[in-house]
Design a protein around this motif. Structure first.
Motif, PDB file in Angstrom:
ATOM      1  N   GLN A   1       0.853  -1.176   0.000  1.00 54.32           N
ATOM      2  CA  GLN A   1       0.000   0.000   0.000  1.00 54.32           C
ATOM      3  C   GLN A   1       0.895   1.233   0.000  1.00 54.32           C
ATOM      4  O   GLN A   1       1.962   1.246   0.606  1.00 54.32           O
ATOM      5  CB  GLN A   1      -0.910  -0.010   1.223  1.00 54.32           C
ATOM      6  CG  GLN A   1      -2.023   0.994   1.133  1.00 54.32           C
ATOM      7  CD  GLN A   1      -3.124   0.733   2.138  1.00 54.32           C
ATOM      8  OE1 GLN A   1      -3.201  -0.335   2.745  1.00 54.32           O
ATOM      9  NE2 GLN A   1      -3.985   1.707   2.307  1.00 54.32           N
ATOM     10  N   SER A   2       0.458   2.263  -0.690  1.00 56.65           N
ATOM     11  CA  SER A   2       1.253   3.473  -0.830  1.00 56.65           C
ATOM     12  C   SER A   2       0.326   4.673  -0.915  1.00 56.65           C
ATOM     13  O   SER A   2      -0.892   4.533  -0.902  1.00 56.65           O
ATOM     14  CB  SER A   2       2.130   3.373  -2.084  1.00 56.65           C
ATOM     15  OG  SER A   2       3.013   4.470  -2.169  1.00 56.65           O
ATOM     16  N   ALA A   3       0.921   5.833  -1.037  1.00 57.41           N
ATOM     17  CA  ALA A   3       0.168   7.074  -1.203  1.00 57.41           C
ATOM     18  C   ALA A   3       0.046   7.389  -2.687  1.00 57.41           C
ATOM     19  O   ALA A   3       1.054   7.407  -3.396  1.00 57.41           O
ATOM     20  CB  ALA A   3       0.873   8.216  -0.482  1.00 57.41           C
ATOM     21  N   PRO A   4      -1.157   7.646  -3.161  1.00 57.06           N
ATOM     22  CA  PRO A   4      -1.324   7.924  -4.595  1.00 57.06           C
ATOM     23  C   PRO A   4      -0.644   9.213  -5.046  1.00 57.06           C
ATOM     24  O   PRO A   4      -0.405   9.388  -6.233  1.00 57.06           O
ATOM     25  CB  PRO A   4      -2.837   7.987  -4.780  1.00 57.06           C
ATOM     26  CG  PRO A   4      -3.389   8.251  -3.433  1.00 57.06           C
ATOM     27  CD  PRO A   4      -2.426   7.655  -2.447  1.00 57.06           C
ATOM     28  N   HIS A   5      -0.312  10.089  -4.116  1.00 58.41           N
ATOM     29  CA  HIS A   5       0.314  11.355  -4.490  1.00 58.41           C
ATOM     30  C   HIS A   5       1.830  11.327  -4.341  1.00 58.41           C
ATOM     31  O   HIS A   5       2.480  12.344  -4.551  1.00 58.41           O
ATOM     32  CB  HIS A   5      -0.269  12.498  -3.651  1.00 58.41           C
ATOM     33  CG  HIS A   5      -1.727  12.702  -3.905  1.00 58.41           C
ATOM     34  ND1 HIS A   5      -2.213  13.114  -5.126  1.00 58.41           N
ATOM     35  CD2 HIS A   5      -2.804  12.513  -3.113  1.00 58.41           C
ATOM     36  CE1 HIS A   5      -3.531  13.188  -5.066  1.00 58.41           C
ATOM     37  NE2 HIS A   5      -3.907  12.821  -3.862  1.00 58.41           N
ATOM     38  N   SER A   6       2.405  10.167  -3.991  1.00 55.47           N
ATOM     39  CA  SER A   6       3.858  10.086  -3.871  1.00 55.47           C
ATOM     40  C   SER A   6       4.494  10.278  -5.242  1.00 55.47           C
ATOM     41  O   SER A   6       3.859  10.079  -6.282  1.00 55.47           O
ATOM     42  CB  SER A   6       4.278   8.726  -3.297  1.00 55.47           C
ATOM     43  OG  SER A   6       4.090   7.701  -4.261  1.00 55.47           O
ATOM     44  N   ALA A   7       5.750  10.663  -5.262  1.00 56.28           N
ATOM     45  CA  ALA A   7       6.464  10.883  -6.526  1.00 56.28           C
ATOM     46  C   ALA A   7       6.482   9.612  -7.374  1.00 56.28           C
ATOM     47  O   ALA A   7       6.278   9.659  -8.591  1.00 56.28           O
ATOM     48  CB  ALA A   7       7.885  11.366  -6.251  1.00 56.28           C
ATOM     49  N   GLU A   8       6.726   8.459  -6.733  1.00 52.35           N
ATOM     50  CA  GLU A   8       6.753   7.191  -7.469  1.00 52.35           C
ATOM     51  C   GLU A   8       5.393   6.893  -8.090  1.00 52.35           C
ATOM     52  O   GLU A   8       5.304   6.471  -9.243  1.00 52.35           O
ATOM     53  CB  GLU A   8       7.126   6.036  -6.543  1.00 52.35           C
ATOM     54  CG  GLU A   8       8.535   6.045  -6.058  1.00 52.35           C
ATOM     55  CD  GLU A   8       8.765   4.952  -5.039  1.00 52.35           C
ATOM     56  OE1 GLU A   8       9.714   4.184  -5.245  1.00 52.35           O
ATOM     57  OE2 GLU A   8       8.006   4.867  -4.051  1.00 52.35           O
ATOM     58  N   SER A   9       4.339   7.102  -7.313  1.00 50.36           N
ATOM     59  CA  SER A   9       2.984   6.849  -7.814  1.00 50.36           C
ATOM     60  C   SER A   9       2.665   7.761  -8.978  1.00 50.36           C
ATOM     61  O   SER A   9       2.142   7.316 -10.012  1.00 50.36           O
ATOM     62  CB  SER A   9       1.963   7.055  -6.695  1.00 50.36           C
ATOM     63  OG  SER A   9       2.141   6.117  -5.661  1.00 50.36           O
ATOM     64  N   GLN A  10       2.978   9.033  -8.832  1.00 50.34           N
ATOM     65  CA  GLN A  10       2.677   9.994  -9.888  1.00 50.34           C
ATOM     66  C   GLN A  10       3.448   9.693 -11.174  1.00 50.34           C
ATOM     67  O   GLN A  10       2.902   9.843 -12.276  1.00 50.34           O
ATOM     68  CB  GLN A  10       2.956  11.417  -9.407  1.00 50.34           C
ATOM     69  CG  GLN A  10       1.936  11.893  -8.386  1.00 50.34           C
ATOM     70  CD  GLN A  10       0.513  11.827  -8.924  1.00 50.34           C
ATOM     71  OE1 GLN A  10       0.188  12.436  -9.929  1.00 50.34           O
ATOM     72  NE2 GLN A  10      -0.332  11.045  -8.258  1.00 50.34           N
TER      73      GLN A  10
END
Length: 153
Positions: free
Chosen positions: A10-19
């Protein structure tokens, strides 16, 4: 068969990797379909306990895929923004298996998703993964370019 060297978390959708992955997905969708797919997804929708954003990581810990679950109500989840950069075999299968397992543990009984008919690679992947075509659901009703799928958990 999924690649066991892929780690899903699970991660944050706004993280640099996600973006970065979302932008790669959007560019690929725009190339294949002429539409980047952003109009039917808002990361703000994932800010509650019935939703989920995940990243797939390779053995080196690099993010190589992503995906989301959001609630459609009536014990139904929807898979959104699923993407693999195809640098490692099995990322898509690992992501989908993880999302299905988590959806079931969250109390969902069915998963739905939509893709574009022209995206033949995705269409074939979902058929291989046990999904069946269903009538288009909102907001895809009347959109002949879309194909919707469902799977009972």
């Amino acid at each position: 068969m999924t690649n066991r060297n892929i780690k899903i978390q699970q991660s944050a959708p706004h993280s640099a990797e996600s973006q970065l992955l979302v932008e790669k997905l959007s560019a690929e969708l725009a190339f294949i379909t002429g539409d980047n797919g952003k109009s039917h997804f808002n990361a703000q929708e994932l800010n509650n306990e019935c939703c989920l954003w995940v990243l797939a990581r390779n053995e080196a810990g690099n993010a190589v895929g992503c995906g989301a679950l959001r609630s459609l109500g009536n014990n139904t989840a929807e898979v959104k923004r699923m993407y693999s950069d195809r640098s490692v075999p099995g990322v898509g299968a690992a992501l989908l298996e993880y999302l299905e397992t988590r959806a079931k543990s969250m109390g969902y009984r069915e998963i739905r998703l939509s893709t574009r008919v022209i995206n033949s690679r995705a269409v074939a992947f979902y058929y291989r993964s046990g999904y069946a075509q269903i009538q288009n659901y909102e907001p895809y009703i009347g959109r002949n370019e879309s194909i919707c799928f469902a799977k009972t958990l």
